[in-house]
Design an enzyme around this catalytic site. Sequence first.
Site, PDB file in Angstrom:
ATOM      1  N   GLU A 126       0.847  -1.212   0.000  1.00 21.57           N
ATOM      2  CA  GLU A 126       0.000   0.000   0.000  1.00 21.57           C
ATOM      3  C   GLU A 126       0.875   1.253   0.000  1.00 21.57           C
ATOM      4  O   GLU A 126       0.587   2.229  -0.702  1.00 21.57           O
ATOM      5  CB  GLU A 126      -0.923  -0.014   1.220  1.00 21.57           C
ATOM      6  CG  GLU A 126      -1.924  -1.159   1.191  1.00 21.57           C
ATOM      7  CD  GLU A 126      -2.885  -1.116   2.364  1.00 21.57           C
ATOM      8  OE1 GLU A 126      -2.456  -1.437   3.488  1.00 21.57           O
ATOM      9  OE2 GLU A 126      -4.058  -0.757   2.167  1.00 21.57           O
ATOM     10  N   GLU A 146      -3.390 -10.114   3.648  1.00 18.03           N
ATOM     11  CA  GLU A 146      -4.494  -9.745   4.538  1.00 18.03           C
ATOM     12  C   GLU A 146      -5.552 -10.839   4.616  1.00 18.03           C
ATOM     13  O   GLU A 146      -6.104 -11.117   5.681  1.00 18.03           O
ATOM     14  CB  GLU A 146      -5.139  -8.425   4.065  1.00 18.03           C
ATOM     15  CG  GLU A 146      -4.335  -7.173   4.383  1.00 18.03           C
ATOM     16  CD  GLU A 146      -3.260  -6.861   3.351  1.00 18.03           C
ATOM     17  OE1 GLU A 146      -2.936  -7.738   2.530  1.00 18.03           O
ATOM     18  OE2 GLU A 146      -2.739  -5.739   3.391  1.00 18.03           O
TER      19      GLU A 146
END
Length: 273
Positions: A126, A146
């Site tokens: 990210e 994730e």
Amino acid sequence: MSTTTPEFTPADGLLAQLNELQISFSGAVAHIRLSRPAKRNAINEALMQQLHTALIHLPASVQALVISGEGQHFCAGLDLSDLSERTVAEGIAHSRGWHAVMDALQYYRVPVVAALHGAVVGGGLELAAATHVRVADATTYFGLPEGQRGIFVGGGGSARIPRLVGVACMSDMMLTGRVLDAEEGRERGLAQYVVPEGEALDKAIALARRIATNAPLSNYAIVQALPRIADMAQSDGLFVESLMAAIAQGDDAAKQRLADFLQGRAAKVVKAA
Ligand code: 1HE
């Protein structure tokens, strides 16, 4: 990856006190190195806040920024030991805190070049996705664990990463744990450059030096206007483009550069060597 950047001078004052980072300068280029190698540069609250502080306090002389990671990996993502018992409200606040820093990076006043190696995973990806030019060395790999950790992206990944790789590729990475190597990442837009092992930082610095020679307002338009226009309806985008173009070309730096070219003093556009 090379950790020696001898021509860079370490920051002093407030920037030197940010202990999760190493900040240094060479001419108009600043270098921020994530500096938690024992934890694979996992991003805890302190690191995130310090990155924000650094962005705010870099001197105005900086015209391009390089971000890299110390040790064997660029960044292992969110520090999972920070994910203690959080209420829903605290979870939202945490994610919005990351958004603020990632936005500060994506819409920084100067372009940001990431030097990637080893793991670029979860929140590390990210972070990389919020930069403008990404250089991956051959050891780099990209993952979004994730799904396996029972969580979701929270650092802007769902907005930025599909714009690079598409929703299908990001879904695959999150659902199946698929990991992309450096070359696969380049093919999908996670990196624009792949270089041999250990050479990402040198390449990123060379690109940053080149970027820093552009007219500041051109760089500003590329960083600020381009991604916003890409998100607009076409007719809105074209209108904004015409305003930005007129602003940029009205600047003295543009007038000087155009005159230089017309009088044979500026470099031509040639094929890469
Ligand atoms: C960590 C973290 C971390 C390492 N949080 N402590 N991110 C992940 O799910 C990636 C988790 N990390 C890994 O898969 C591996 O650590 C790596 C592939 C990155 C590196 O492997 P390796 O063998 O070089 O190192 P290591 O032995 O696994 O880790 C060294 C130490 O760093 C160890 O601590 P130690 O006290 O036992 O020495 C690890 O526990 C620690 N460490 N990664 C906490 N991430 C805003 S939402 C974003 C959501 C996410 O980012 S989710 C993805 C999280």
